[in-house]
Design an enzyme around this catalytic site. Structure first.
Site, PDB file in Angstrom:
ATOM      1  N   THR A 136      47.853  36.245  45.973  1.00 53.65           N
ATOM      2  CA  THR A 136      46.980  37.429  45.879  1.00 53.65           C
ATOM      3  C   THR A 136      46.469  37.735  44.465  1.00 53.65           C
ATOM      4  O   THR A 136      45.674  38.659  44.304  1.00 53.65           O
ATOM      5  CB  THR A 136      47.609  38.715  46.438  1.00 53.65           C
ATOM      6  OG1 THR A 136      48.560  39.261  45.514  1.00 53.65           O
ATOM      7  CG2 THR A 136      48.254  38.502  47.800  1.00 53.65           C
ATOM      8  N   ASP A 137      46.891  36.996  43.456  1.00 52.23           N
ATOM      9  CA  ASP A 137      46.386  37.296  42.112  1.00 52.23           C
ATOM     10  C   ASP A 137      46.185  36.023  41.303  1.00 52.23           C
ATOM     11  O   ASP A 137      46.587  35.927  40.146  1.00 52.23           O
ATOM     12  CB  ASP A 137      47.337  38.247  41.382  1.00 52.23           C
ATOM     13  CG  ASP A 137      46.661  38.931  40.186  1.00 52.23           C
ATOM     14  OD1 ASP A 137      45.409  38.973  40.147  1.00 52.23           O
ATOM     15  OD2 ASP A 137      47.371  39.419  39.293  1.00 52.23           O
ATOM     16  N   LEU A 138      45.542  35.060  41.933  1.00 46.23           N
ATOM     17  CA  LEU A 138      45.249  33.811  41.234  1.00 46.23           C
ATOM     18  C   LEU A 138      44.101  34.030  40.257  1.00 46.23           C
ATOM     19  O   LEU A 138      43.046  34.553  40.619  1.00 46.23           O
ATOM     20  CB  LEU A 138      44.873  32.723  42.238  1.00 46.23           C
ATOM     21  CG  LEU A 138      45.964  32.318  43.231  1.00 46.23           C
ATOM     22  CD1 LEU A 138      45.410  31.324  44.235  1.00 46.23           C
ATOM     23  CD2 LEU A 138      47.166  31.720  42.503  1.00 46.23           C
ATOM     24  N   ASN A 180      46.973  33.590  34.926  1.00 50.55           N
ATOM     25  CA  ASN A 180      48.249  33.319  35.583  1.00 50.55           C
ATOM     26  C   ASN A 180      48.512  31.826  35.763  1.00 50.55           C
ATOM     27  O   ASN A 180      49.348  31.434  36.571  1.00 50.55           O
ATOM     28  CB  ASN A 180      48.302  34.027  36.933  1.00 50.55           C
ATOM     29  CG  ASN A 180      48.503  35.522  36.776  1.00 50.55           C
ATOM     30  OD1 ASN A 180      48.980  35.986  35.742  1.00 50.55           O
ATOM     31  ND2 ASN A 180      48.149  36.291  37.791  1.00 50.55           N
ATOM     32  N   THR A 187      42.557  40.381  41.299  1.00 57.13           N
ATOM     33  CA  THR A 187      41.770  40.873  40.176  1.00 57.13           C
ATOM     34  C   THR A 187      40.291  40.740  40.526  1.00 57.13           C
ATOM     35  O   THR A 187      39.866  39.756  41.129  1.00 57.13           O
ATOM     36  CB  THR A 187      42.103  40.058  38.912  1.00 57.13           C
ATOM     37  OG1 THR A 187      43.496  40.231  38.621  1.00 57.13           O
ATOM     38  CG2 THR A 187      41.277  40.529  37.717  1.00 57.13           C
TER      39      THR A 187
END
Length: 278
Positions: free
Chosen positions: A71-73, A77, A131
């Protein structure tokens, strides 16, 4: 104060009885975003993008097998394993024809981090994840999200790595959707019809994006207008690999989540059919 080791965890016991657990990880290099930033946003060579993409998709494929959604690639990261780099001549020259240099990592090995917002596919999902720049259209439209939202993020990341700039540089939903249409074509009508009531305001008569009529500023209109179609954007940055890379990206960046490539299908794409990372 007492300190005890438990595998890769440290247990710290204070004199007042409070206890803290800290996880210890190996020292890694900078994120891909930090590397781009230090390199004045000069893109990575396609060969490196290929190796980064392969490893990223392998990580996502493993998570998706476990029914886990990151959910936050995003490039922030994804960390290089090593901080070592080399300097090579850049194709960019100034008005005096001076040779400029850019940095390239010595090793293409990367690791995916930050699982703080990871969710199982079958657990309750929040309405907004990811994001902004890497957020899939189904999230903006309030259609719910699942494993394919990670795949959309991977597509956005690969474009950024080979161009040096985030694909969708926006902070507002309508502008974001307009950018998607500019790059990829119109949002499918069946997705518009199923959009949440809060997302319906972005469309006229339920079928056409309210753009540029609904734009907040002229700068927003210009920001959308300057974007290129995906195939043209890839052609400007990928040279001999442009056909296979463009085909892969169109598979990752399909509006309809069920039509996107899975991580494993993407790994089998011709773009990745060369030797692995160095």
């Amino acid at each position: 104060m007492k300190v005890a080791w438990y595998g890769n965890k440290i247990k710290i016991t204070l004199f007042n009885g409070y206890q803290w657990f800290c996880q210890v990880f190996e020292k890694l290099g900078p994120s891909l975003y930090d590397f781009l930033k230090r390199n004045r946003y000069q893109p990575f060579p396609v060969e490196l993008v290929r190796e980064f993409g392969r490893q990223l998709l392998e990580s996502v494929a493993y998570m998706h097998e476990l029914r886990l959604i990151h959910t936050d690639l995003k490039p922030e990261n994804i960390l290089l394993v090593s901080s070592e780099y080399i300097k090579v001549p850049s194709s960019k020259k100034n008005s005096q024809d001076e040779i400029h240099f850019k940095c390239l990592p010595k090793s293409s090995a990367i690791k995916l981090i930050d699982f703080g917002s990871t969710a199982f596919d079958n657990q309750e999902h929040t309405s907004i994840v990811s994001t902004r720049h890497y957020r899939a259209p189904e999230i903006i439209l309030g259609l719910g999200w699942s494993l394919p939202c990670d795949i959309w993020s991977v597509g956005c990341i690969l474009v950024e790595l080979c161009s040096g700039e985030a694909l969708f540089q926006t902070h507002e939903n309508l502008e974001h959707l307009a950018m998607m249409e500019r790059v990829l074509g119109p949002v499918p009508e069946h997705m518009i019809r199923k959009a949440s009531s809060s997302a319906q305001k972005y469309f006229r008569r339920g079928t056409r994006l309210n753009w540029p009529e609904g734009a907040v500023t002229r700068e927003s209109i210009r920001a959308v207008r300057k974007l290129h179609r995906l195939k043209d954007l890839v052609a400007r940055n990928a040279d001999h690999s442009k056909a296979s890379l463009a085909d892969l990206l169109y598979g990752l960046l399909r509006f309809e989540p069920s039509e996107r490539l899975t991580a494993q299908e993407a790994l089998d794409h011709p773009f990745f059919r060369i030797p692995g990372p160095t």
